[in-house]
Design an enzyme around this catalytic site. Structure first.
Site, PDB file in Angstrom:
ATOM      1  N   CYS A 176      11.664   4.791   1.190  1.00 12.11           N
ATOM      2  CA  CYS A 176      11.004   3.691   1.990  1.00 12.11           C
ATOM      3  C   CYS A 176      11.624   2.449   1.743  1.00 12.11           C
ATOM      4  O   CYS A 176      11.150   1.508   2.417  1.00 12.11           O
ATOM      5  CB  CYS A 176       9.427   3.701   1.346  1.00 12.11           C
TER       6      CYS A 176
ATOM      7  N   CYS B 117       1.575  14.163  -2.012  1.00  8.99           N
ATOM      8  CA  CYS B 117       2.499  13.482  -3.042  1.00  8.99           C
ATOM      9  C   CYS B 117       3.710  14.691  -3.118  1.00  8.99           C
ATOM     10  O   CYS B 117       4.546  14.551  -3.727  1.00  8.99           O
ATOM     11  CB  CYS B 117       1.794  13.335  -4.213  1.00  8.99           C
TER      12      CYS B 117
ATOM     13  N   ASP C 253      12.114  -7.656 -16.804  1.00  6.66           N
ATOM     14  CA  ASP C 253      11.859  -7.024 -17.930  1.00  6.66           C
ATOM     15  C   ASP C 253      13.212  -7.111 -18.678  1.00  6.66           C
ATOM     16  O   ASP C 253      13.223  -7.200 -19.965  1.00  6.66           O
ATOM     17  CB  ASP C 253      11.771  -5.349 -17.953  1.00  6.66           C
TER      18      ASP C 253
ATOM     19  N   PHE D  29     -11.572  11.698  -1.445  1.00 11.33           N
ATOM     20  CA  PHE D  29     -12.396  11.318  -2.507  1.00 11.33           C
ATOM     21  C   PHE D  29     -13.420  10.448  -2.008  1.00 11.33           C
ATOM     22  O   PHE D  29     -14.170   9.586  -2.968  1.00 11.33           O
ATOM     23  CB  PHE D  29     -11.625  10.606  -3.436  1.00 11.33           C
TER      24      PHE D  29
ATOM     25  N   GLU E  46     -15.319   9.192   3.815  1.00  9.17           N
ATOM     26  CA  GLU E  46     -16.689   9.466   4.289  1.00  9.17           C
ATOM     27  C   GLU E  46     -17.192   8.609   5.426  1.00  9.17           C
ATOM     28  O   GLU E  46     -17.690   9.357   6.471  1.00  9.17           O
ATOM     29  CB  GLU E  46     -17.439   9.675   3.206  1.00  9.17           C
TER      30      GLU E  46
ATOM     31  N   ARG F 161     -28.516   7.642  -6.404  1.00 11.24           N
ATOM     32  CA  ARG F 161     -27.878   8.713  -7.251  1.00 11.24           C
ATOM     33  C   ARG F 161     -27.541   8.166  -8.594  1.00 11.24           C
ATOM     34  O   ARG F 161     -27.717   8.687  -9.674  1.00 11.24           O
ATOM     35  CB  ARG F 161     -26.442   9.097  -6.745  1.00 11.24           C
TER      36      ARG F 161
ATOM     37  N   ARG G 135     -16.077   9.905  -5.148  1.00  6.13           N
ATOM     38  CA  ARG G 135     -16.232  10.951  -6.206  1.00  6.13           C
ATOM     39  C   ARG G 135     -17.259  10.507  -7.330  1.00  6.13           C
ATOM     40  O   ARG G 135     -16.822   9.753  -8.049  1.00  6.13           O
ATOM     41  CB  ARG G 135     -14.931  11.390  -6.832  1.00  6.13           C
TER      42      ARG G 135
ATOM     43  N   ALA H 224     -20.454  14.896  -1.746  1.00 12.57           N
ATOM     44  CA  ALA H 224     -21.567  15.221  -2.423  1.00 12.57           C
ATOM     45  C   ALA H 224     -21.217  16.761  -3.471  1.00 12.57           C
ATOM     46  O   ALA H 224     -22.152  17.142  -3.795  1.00 12.57           O
ATOM     47  CB  ALA H 224     -22.956  15.422  -2.013  1.00 12.57           C
TER      48      ALA H 224
ATOM     49  N   GLU I 109     -17.284  16.502  -8.042  1.00 14.84           N
ATOM     50  CA  GLU I 109     -17.754  15.362  -8.668  1.00 14.84           C
ATOM     51  C   GLU I 109     -17.918  15.297 -10.200  1.00 14.84           C
ATOM     52  O   GLU I 109     -17.764  14.563 -10.934  1.00 14.84           O
ATOM     53  CB  GLU I 109     -18.715  14.469  -7.962  1.00 14.84           C
TER      54      GLU I 109
HETATM   55  C1  LIG Z   1       8.441   0.169  -7.762  1.00 14.75           C
HETATM   56  C2  LIG Z   1       9.159  -0.954  -8.256  1.00 14.75           C
HETATM   57  C3  LIG Z   1       9.156  -1.086  -9.674  1.00 14.75           C
HETATM   58  C4  LIG Z   1       9.783  -2.117 -10.561  1.00 14.75           C
HETATM   59  N1  LIG Z   1       9.619  -2.239 -11.820  1.00 14.75           N
HETATM   60  C5  LIG Z   1      10.115  -3.299 -12.438  1.00 14.75           C
HETATM   61  C6  LIG Z   1       9.958  -3.255 -13.753  1.00 14.75           C
HETATM   62  O1  LIG Z   1       9.547  -2.367 -14.360  1.00 14.75           O
HETATM   63  N2  LIG Z   1      10.778  -4.272 -14.405  1.00 14.75           N
HETATM   64  C7  LIG Z   1      11.340  -5.235 -13.697  1.00 14.75           C
HETATM   65  O2  LIG Z   1      11.871  -6.018 -14.322  1.00 14.75           O
HETATM   66  N3  LIG Z   1      11.495  -5.133 -12.362  1.00 14.75           N
HETATM   67  C8  LIG Z   1      10.992  -4.155 -11.693  1.00 14.75           C
HETATM   68  N4  LIG Z   1      11.165  -4.067 -10.280  1.00 14.75           N
HETATM   69  C9  LIG Z   1      11.810  -5.046  -9.711  1.00 14.75           C
HETATM   70  C10 LIG Z   1      13.458  -4.475  -9.303  1.00 14.75           C
HETATM   71  O3  LIG Z   1      13.429  -3.425  -8.993  1.00 14.75           O
HETATM   72  C11 LIG Z   1      14.418  -5.155  -9.975  1.00 14.75           C
HETATM   73  O4  LIG Z   1      14.277  -6.527 -10.058  1.00 14.75           O
HETATM   74  C12 LIG Z   1      15.809  -4.686  -9.794  1.00 14.75           C
HETATM   75  O5  LIG Z   1      16.580  -4.959 -10.686  1.00 14.75           O
HETATM   76  C13 LIG Z   1      16.204  -5.378  -8.364  1.00 14.75           C
HETATM   77  O6  LIG Z   1      17.447  -4.863  -8.081  1.00 14.75           O
HETATM   78  P1  LIG Z   1      18.000  -4.688  -6.362  1.00 14.75           P
HETATM   79  O7  LIG Z   1      19.524  -4.290  -6.875  1.00 14.75           O
HETATM   80  O8  LIG Z   1      17.141  -3.590  -5.874  1.00 14.75           O
HETATM   81  O9  LIG Z   1      17.898  -5.904  -5.891  1.00 14.75           O
HETATM   82  P2  LIG Z   1      17.928  -6.341  -4.508  1.00 14.75           P
HETATM   83  O10 LIG Z   1      16.382  -6.086  -3.864  1.00 14.75           O
HETATM   84  O11 LIG Z   1      18.888  -5.761  -3.672  1.00 14.75           O
HETATM   85  O12 LIG Z   1      18.166  -7.772  -4.563  1.00 14.75           O
HETATM   86  C14 LIG Z   1      17.421  -8.720  -5.293  1.00 14.75           C
HETATM   87  C15 LIG Z   1      18.000 -10.251  -5.199  1.00 14.75           C
HETATM   88  O13 LIG Z   1      19.024 -10.294  -6.037  1.00 14.75           O
HETATM   89  C16 LIG Z   1      20.011 -11.105  -5.181  1.00 14.75           C
HETATM   90  N5  LIG Z   1      21.345 -10.497  -5.812  1.00 14.75           N
HETATM   91  C17 LIG Z   1      21.717  -9.140  -5.712  1.00 14.75           C
HETATM   92  N6  LIG Z   1      23.239  -9.210  -6.092  1.00 14.75           N
HETATM   93  C18 LIG Z   1      23.568 -10.454  -6.304  1.00 14.75           C
HETATM   94  C19 LIG Z   1      24.687 -10.789  -6.502  1.00 14.75           C
HETATM   95  N7  LIG Z   1      25.812 -10.140  -7.143  1.00 14.75           N
HETATM   96  N8  LIG Z   1      24.751 -12.410  -6.760  1.00 14.75           N
HETATM   97  C20 LIG Z   1      23.798 -13.258  -6.518  1.00 14.75           C
HETATM   98  N9  LIG Z   1      22.619 -12.592  -6.095  1.00 14.75           N
HETATM   99  C21 LIG Z   1      22.351 -11.238  -6.103  1.00 14.75           C
HETATM  100  C22 LIG Z   1      19.636 -10.530  -3.931  1.00 14.75           C
HETATM  101  O14 LIG Z   1      19.961 -11.604  -3.081  1.00 14.75           O
HETATM  102  C23 LIG Z   1      18.145 -10.595  -3.876  1.00 14.75           C
HETATM  103  O15 LIG Z   1      17.560 -11.772  -3.684  1.00 14.75           O
HETATM  104  C24 LIG Z   1      10.358  -3.066  -9.593  1.00 14.75           C
HETATM  105  C25 LIG Z   1      10.670  -2.842  -8.256  1.00 14.75           C
HETATM  106  C26 LIG Z   1      10.082  -1.888  -7.687  1.00 14.75           C
HETATM  107  C27 LIG Z   1      10.013  -2.087  -6.200  1.00 14.75           C
HETATM  108  S1  FES Z   2      -1.847  16.761  -4.359  1.00 15.17           S
HETATM  109 FE1  FES Z   2      -1.077  15.092  -5.153  1.00 15.17          FE
HETATM  110  S2  FES Z   2      -1.799  13.301  -3.975  1.00 15.17           S
HETATM  111 FE2  FES Z   2      -2.881  15.067  -3.330  1.00 15.17          FE
HETATM  112  S1  FES Z   3       7.495   5.062  -3.029  1.00 12.35           S
HETATM  113 FE1  FES Z   3       8.071   5.192  -0.854  1.00 12.35          FE
HETATM  114  S2  FES Z   3       6.209   5.573   0.011  1.00 12.35           S
HETATM  115 FE2  FES Z   3       5.444   5.023  -1.853  1.00 12.35          FE
END
Ligand SMILES: Cc1cc2nc3c(=O)[nH]c(=O)nc-3n(C[C@H](O)[C@H](O)[C@H](O)COP(=O)(O)OP(=O)(O)OC[C@H]3O[C@@H](n4cnc5c(N)ncnc54)[C@H](O)[C@@H]3O)c2cc1C
Ligand code: FES
Ligand code: FES
Length: 1334
Positions: free
Chosen positions: A74, A117, A362, A803, A807, A885, A917, A1084, A1266
């Site tokens: 996605c 899932c 992070d 769930f 409904e 309920r 539920r 239910a 439930e």
């Molecule tokens: C489900 C999910 C969970 C996540 N969990 C965490 C988490 O636990 N902790 C956390 O910190 N983050 C989390 N993130 C955020 C994200 O995943 C991170 O920040 C990740 O490191 C972004 O990297 P990317 O390559 O996908 O970035 P992209 O989306 O590809 O790019 C992000 C940005 O970086 C810029 N960029 C990329 N490369 C360069 C470059 N070389 N020079 C200048 N700019 C650049 C881009 O222009 C853009 O603005 C999560 C995201 C999702 C979707």
């Molecule tokens: S079996 Fe995992 S969401 Fe329903």
């Molecule tokens: S992570 Fe892609 S649909 Fe939820």
């Protein structure tokens, strides 16, 4: 350099060429729409659920190795697939051609309920095995960090897949490690007639990697890597340069261009923040940005290196170098444990994290604390180096790096011997959650001393950027690493990190406390290390019990047992009833072949619908302007209330909702109109630019506001029994109190979905809907279209979870699609995006209870007066029934001699809350268990004792005057006490708590009694159509819908038993209103009871009809008798019917039985909390559940575990955050956390009560959907028990209120101590909160 303008990649071994890929298209959209590979599902579109997981494979020409990695389709841009091999769930196996062992095992181990899932989980496991054919259990569990399941509770998935791991014993389920001594007869064996085997692993297909699809030979080349790419789509151009120079030129020409590596940030911005980037540049194939090197100072990572590769490299470095050198690396690796899931870390890059400059990144706090050095480059400015320090971030999502510059590399330094480094992160859920606060802390001491030379502290979540605590950093220099440092640092940090109440994100006191708690943890951890190295330098009075502050959060692989009574050895083999038969769709679900609404192939002239919803909680609509929107490409029409040929009103008894809001909106997310276009993308783009002018009115959002303003629905039900005045007089003690229980988002993995197909004649329309309620759907649509119900057919094959959320609320989305389809004369499809679903579909009702309870000095309850309020939202929907309920369950499991409970439905401006539920039952019981705890606290006796002395006995009557017959509550209680080894563990916990100041454990045992039946009498009926075809095969249709709960499987088992034929001869294809009419919603918990009886009734009649032919040919077989009957002109189809006898209740008279019978259960849970952060983990849960004679123990245990896990989410994790003006912040898995794989109790034992019978339901079974949900309150009250111990240590012995959910914030702030004391809660009306308690 070569350039190409054709995208080439492979999917499941086949080459795919795309000449005009649109850079905004995701891999998921392409797979599903273009390649028709619908096995890969859309659950959220933001990387948070893993339903879209695929395996990507890449050949590395230099190392000549293949890299397989899981990724979220996605978020993966289609354009980034050039030269890659994509494997989807369809590519590894199918029911037709043979399942892959991964697919087979998840299916056979009952790891697939609704199945939505399942393909994603299969692909995570498959990818792990491709890289590591014999993983450990820890590795296996870690592979699922990025996958969610809302149905199963995860245990069966882990059990099935455990058979792939190193630790798996060939003894299978009989392995001694899996048998809990309490279930054994003393010889290590289970009692006779009792089984713990839900599947037979000896029959599993062996793993055979030679059968895995091969990597396409055409991709074993660097040809594709060397190609520069340019693709132009409708709004965006995508460049993929292959040299740094080319990249810098591009960035020079397009300074506003977005660089995209993993797209995990940019993809979310496009999808959820409606961003459009004209130019996207993928710096993924540039040598300098992919290099990893090391020198004497540390490791340098190219900016495009993925987080997974960094993690791997640092792990290697940790083993290679001196311990002290890699202290910072250890902190980074530890942080990765809590950073997203593998799918994200596999593709996301280090540059993406830094450059997004998120205040809750992070990595940035760690990098700032370590003084990481960045190398950046631009065409004009050349190369320069930047230290990540307090000057690096300029503002929200802004850094000192200019728009012309790109990040080239990041250098992570080695540490010195007298330098210490730790990282901290606190989130609501441990795994795959964004931080509330995180920190990186480094200290350098003078050589061979404990004097601070310098300290660097960086915090995330405390300001619009990651910030450094500069004052503390300055003041601490020269100080000794001694105990008096802690409170001084606390003061300086409090100054450095101010956070006014009401700041974005909320929970400000908690966040401020966390910063100091982190420092305290750091202080102790460093102290312990210095003590080891320089024992003479340390002067500390910190007692050993405080060491617990430094323990790192660890979770061992889950252990579990499931115990149930086997069928009698005399039961014929073909009779499946009572056996753990696999869910009949499980194999198809595991292979991606099961069809959900959005998987139905496109009709030729089909259109897509996107909703236009209210952006105000309460307002008059002044005007709607769709003129610009309808001019956009692909747009066909804008639909509003003006297009409704029939009624605009709908909504149960009250009929108080509009399909399309006409004059006023009553909540955010309310449907105002809809755009119909050729594709979803076009419809949604247009919907977003419809202009609506509002005149805002004052909204009411919370229960408290509704009470203040007297905003209620008309509802006067209350239950009174005995004399409460007298009861309170008789009491030795009377206490009063209140408690809140938050709502809960359903988070079915498949969002609301509909396909409306006009048949072209006689106004007929066929509706394919993900609904629990086909009949009401049919009727509302008929009324909206102004036709009779006989023109509308509603069909439900399966749902990806319901769930209760489907409904009634599914109708709100179905009716507009039907209106559009009728108006335009073409099929119209709509599946909500996750955020749309969460914003507009309503949730479980938040509740508020206010009580006064009297009791004796022994703890015997004498009287209860209780007022119960729910937040019903903007329409009545099912709120009255939910409240009924709740009132019926305010006795929980206890005999309350004098009682008055009254319900109040608050009318507010939030989406209409609905069934979920438990339907009010859990909320009613939660209020009760809360005051039970207050009684115990008042008397200073264990809550268990109060529960025991008030618990119902056989034959006693409830407060609504229903006698309790076959009341097994005490049997469940005693058995649970034994199985859980309660008494010994209680003692162990007390010892643990006396030895640990900052980690505390708690235990709680909680009973549940759940009434079965719809409380609305007329709904307690069901029909079934059973058809025997000439070949002897049987087709059943019944009124219930399949949403993963295994209803169809159980119904086939019932039919097989009744007809005395094997289940393989029986089929259920779908639920439809033209086969079984006037059905009740599947809800239910009563669907097996009602539909099972209706099927039994039909089958019995058919058997009677066949009897003459059986008698005439007793040695013949089923087919012979069917043939004979047919030729004898005997009808072989029949409808069966059932209505529950002897039920019906009158509130005014408090008489009659509202319930057919009760299901009982007891759970005992043990929890450990971290008093400094509010983290918790469930160490063990034991459940004993009375399911009567189980129709299918695997399904029943699945319902118990799934229900318990949902209840755990409700009471511990899931918190809706809504602003004071009704804006929902929690709109997806990114910020709304349902339980994940890591939340399964460390030990999870479930046993079905032996020898229970129920003569009020089909084949002596009991309802199970439930009842188990409330058992999760054992976790909540065990947590409260643990908090109590922490408070006692701090000198607080008084009772305290704990609202549900017990989030990390509530746990931490309830553990009062010197740090929380620094940040007293701001006065309620002195600020505007960021979010409110609904
Ligand atoms: C489900 C999910 C969970 C996540 N969990 C965490 C988490 O636990 N902790 C956390 O910190 N983050 C989390 N993130 C955020 C994200 O995943 C991170 O920040 C990740 O490191 C972004 O990297 P990317 O390559 O996908 O970035 P992209 O989306 O590809 O790019 C992000 C940005 O970086 C810029 N960029 C990329 N490369 C360069 C470059 N070389 N020079 C200048 N700019 C650049 C881009 O222009 C853009 O603005 C999560 C995201 C999702 C979707
Ligand atoms: S079996 Fe995992 S969401 Fe329903
Ligand atoms: S992570 Fe892609 S649909 Fe939820």
């Amino acid at each position: 350099m070569f350039s190409a303008s054709k995208l080439v990649f492979y999917v499941n071994g086949r080459e795919v060429e795309e000449n005009q890929p649109d850079p905004e298209t995701t891999l998921l959209q392409y797979l599903r729409l273009k390649l028709k590979l619908t096995g890969t599902k859309l659950g959220c579109g933001e990387g948070g659920c893993g339903a879209c997981t695929v395996m990507l494979s890449k050949y590395d020409i230099v190392s000549k190795t293949l890299r397989h990695f899981s990724a979220n389709a996605c978020l993966a841009p289609l354009c980034a697939m050039h030269g890659l091999a994509v494997t989807t769930v369809e590519g590894i196996g199918s029911v037709k051609n043979g399942l892959h062992p991964v697919q087979e095992r998840i299916a056979k181990s009952h790891g697939s309920q609704c199945g939505f899932c399942t393909p994603g989980i299969v692909m995570s496991m498959y990818t792990l095995l491709r890289n590591n054919p014999l993983p450990t259990q820890v590795e296996m569990q870690s592979a699922f960090e990025g996958n969610l399941c809302r149905c199963t509770g995860y245990r069966p998935i882990l059990d099935g897949f455990r058979t792939f791991t190193k630790e798996y014993c060939q003894m299978g389920e009989k392995c001694c490690r899996n048998t809990n001594s309490m279930q054994c007869n003393g010889n290590g064996n289970l009692e006779e007639g009792i089984s713990s085997e839900l599947f037979d692993s000896s029959k599993f297909l062996p793993t055979d990697s030679t059968q895995d699809p091969i990597f396409p030979p055409g991709l074993r080349t660097d040809k594709y890597d060397q190609q520069s790419l340019t693709f132009t789509g409708e709004r965006t151009t995508w460049y993929r340069p292959t040299t740094l120079q080319e990249l810098l030129e591009l960035k020079h020409s397009y300074p506003d261009a977005r660089l995209v590596i993993g797209n995990t940030e940019v993809g979310v911005e496009i999808k959820l923040k409606n961003m459009c980037y004209k130019t996207m540049i993928a710096p993924t194939h540039i040598e300098e940005l992919n290099k990893i090197s090391k020198d004497s100072d540390g490791y340098t990572f190219g900016a495009s290196v993925s987080l997974a590769v960094i993690e791997e490299t640092l792990q290697g470095a940790i083993t290679e170098h001196q311990e002290y050198q890699t202290r910072m690396f250890q902190a980074v690796v530890e942080m990765f444990r809590w950073f997203a899931g593998h799918q994200i870390r596999n593709v996301a890059a280090i540059a993406g994290n830094i450059m997004t400059a998120s205040p809750i990144s992070d990595l940035n706090p760690l990098f700032m604390a370590a003084g990481v050095v960045l190398t950046v480059a631009s065409k004009d400015g050349g190369t320069r180096q930047i230290v990540m320090d307090e000057n690096f971030f300029l503002g929200y999502r802004k850094t000192v790096i200019t728009s012309q510059e790109v990040l080239v590399s990041v250098k992570l330094p080695f540490m010195q011997q007298n330098e210490y480094f730790f990282g901290y992160k606190q989130a609501n859920r441990r795994e795959d959650d964004i931080a509330i606060v995180n920190a990186g802390i480094q200290v350098m001491l003078e050589a061979n001393s404990n004097i601070i030379k310098g300290m660097r502290l960086a915090f995330g979540g405390m300001a619009p950027t990651t910030v450094m605590a500069t004052k503390a950093m300055k003041n601490c220099k020269g100080r000794k690493w001694e105990d008096d440092l802690v409170m001084d640092m606390a003061e300086w940090l409090a100054d450095d990190l101010p956070l006014p109440p009401g700041s974005p994100g909320g929970v400000t006191e908690y966040r401020r406390t966390l910063c100091i708690s982190f420092f305290y943890k750091f202080y102790l951890a460093v102290l312990l290390q210095i003590k080891q190295r320089l024992p003479e330098a340390v002067q500390s009075k910190v007692p050993s019990s405080h060491r617990s502050a430094t323990f790192i959060f660890q979770r061992d692989p889950t252990k579990s047992t499931q115990v149930y009574e086997e069928v009698s050895p005399n039961q014929p083999e073909q009779d499946p009833l009572g056996r753990p038969m696999t869910h009949l769709s499980a194999a198809k679900q595991a292979s991606g072949e099961a069809i959900y609404i959005d998987d139905i192939p496109l009709y030729e002239n089909e259109k897509y619908l996107a909703f236009v919803t209210s952006q105000k909680a309460h307002a008059k609509i002044l005007s709607i302007d769709s003129s610009e929107a309808v001019k956009l490409p692909g747009v066909v029409d804008f639909i509003s209330y003006k297009d409704i040929p029939g009624h605009n009103k709908w909504g149960g008894v009250a009929g108080d909702e509009e399909i399309f809001a006409s004059e006023k909106v009553l909540c955010m997310g309310q449907i105002i109109g809809a755009v119909v276009a050729d594709t979803q993308v076009h419809a949604q783009r247009a919907a977003k630019i419809i202009k609506i002018e509002y005149e805002e009115l004052e909204p009411i959002i919370t229960i408290k506001e509704a009470i203040d303003k007297g905003s209620f629905y008309r509802y006067s039900n209350s239950i009174s029994n005995g004399d409460t005045v007298k009861g309170l007089e008789l009491a030795d003690h009377v206490v009063e109190g209140e408690v809140n229980m938050g709502g809960q988002e359903h988070f079915y993995l498949e969002t609301h979905a509909v396909l409306a197909v006009p048949k072209g004649e006689d106004d007929e329309m066929e509706l394919f809907v993900s609904t629990q309620n086909p009949t009401e759907t049919q009727h509302v649509v008929a009324e909206a279209l102004g036709v009779l119900a006989n023109k509308i057919v509603c069909k439900v094959k399966r749902m990806g979870g319901g769930f209760g959320g489907k409904e009634t609320r599914s109708i709100a989305f179905t009716a507009p699609a039907a209106i559009a389809a009728a108006k335009l004369g073409c099929p119209v499809r709509c599946m909500l995006d996750r955020d749309e679903d969460m914003v507009s579909s309503g949730t479980r009702h938040p509740f508020y209870g206010k009580y006064k309870v009297g009791f004796t000095k022994e703890g015997k309850i004498t009287a209860l007066e209780c007022d119960v309020y729910n937040n019903a939202g903007h329409s009545l929907d099912l709120s009255a029934a939910v409240m009924d309920r709740a009132l019926f369950h305010t006795d929980a499991s206890y005999n309350i001699p004098n009682i008055r409970v009254s319900g109040h439905l608050c009318k507010t401006n939030i989406p209409s809350n609905t069934a979920f539920r438990g339907f009010g039952g859990p909320q009613g019981m939660f209020i009760t268990e809360t005051w039970i705890e207050q009684i115990a606290s008042t008397l200073g006796i264990p809550a268990k004792q109060v529960r025991e002395i008030n618990m119902y006995n056989e034959g006693e009557t409830t407060h609504f005057n229903q006698p309790l017959v076959q009341c097994n509550i005490k049997r469940c209680w005693t058995e649970c006490l034994e199985r859980s080894d309660y008494y010994n563990r209680r003692k162990d916990i007390d010892i643990f708590n006396s030895e640990n100041r900052w980690k505390k454990r708690g235990i709680s045992i909680i009973p549940t009694k759940f009434g079965i039946s719809y409380t609305a009498l007329f709904l307690n009926q069901a029909g079934a159509l059973v058809i025997i075809y000439m070949d002897g095969s049987v087709l059943i249709t019944h009124g219930g819908t399949e949403m993963g709960q295994g209803l169809h499987t159980k119904m086939i088992q019932v039919a097989a038993r009744t007809l005395k034929i094997p289940a393989s001869k029986i089929h259920i294809s779908e639920t439809s209103t033209n086969t079984v009419p006037n059905t009740s919603a599947t809800a239910a918990s009563a669907s097996s009871d009602l539909n099972g009886m209706a099927i039994q009734n039909a089958c019995q009649i058919l058997l009677e009809r066949l009897e003459p032919y059986i008698n005439a040919n007793p040695k013949g077989c089923w087919e012979d008798w069917v043939h004979a009957a047919y030729f004898d002109r005997t009808s072989l189809s029949i409808t069966g019917f059932y209505k529950t006898p002897n039920i019906g209740y009158n509130f005014e008279k408090n008489s009659g039985n509202p319930f057919n019978y009760f299901s009982f259960g007891v759970a005992c849970s043990e929890v450990e909390i971290d008093c400094l952060t509010g983290d918790h983990k469930v160490l063990r849960t034991d459940i004993v559940m009375d399911v009567g004679v189980s129709l299918n123990p695997a399904i029943d245990i699945g319902q118990i575990e799934g229900g318990f896990t949902q209840g755990y989410g409700l009471m511990m994790l899931e918190q809706q955050k809504v602003s004071p003006n009704g804006f929902l912040f929690t709109r997806g898995p990114g910020n709304y956390k349902i339980p994940g794989f890591g939340d399964v109790p460390g030990e999870f034992n479930v046993s079905l009560l032996k020898g229970s019978v129920n003569n009020r339901a089909v084949y002596s079974s009991k309802a199970i959907g439930e009842p188990p949900l409330f058992l999760a309150s054992s976790v909540f009250f065990a947590t409260k028990d643990a908090i109590t111990s922490a408070r006692v240590d701090a000198g607080h012995n008084e009772y305290f209120q704990l609202n549900s959910p017990a989030t990390s914030e509530r746990i931490r702030m309830a553990c009062l101590d010197q740090f929380t004391n620094m940040f007293p809660a701001a006065l309620k009306d002195s600020y505007k909160p960021w979010f409110v308690e609904l």
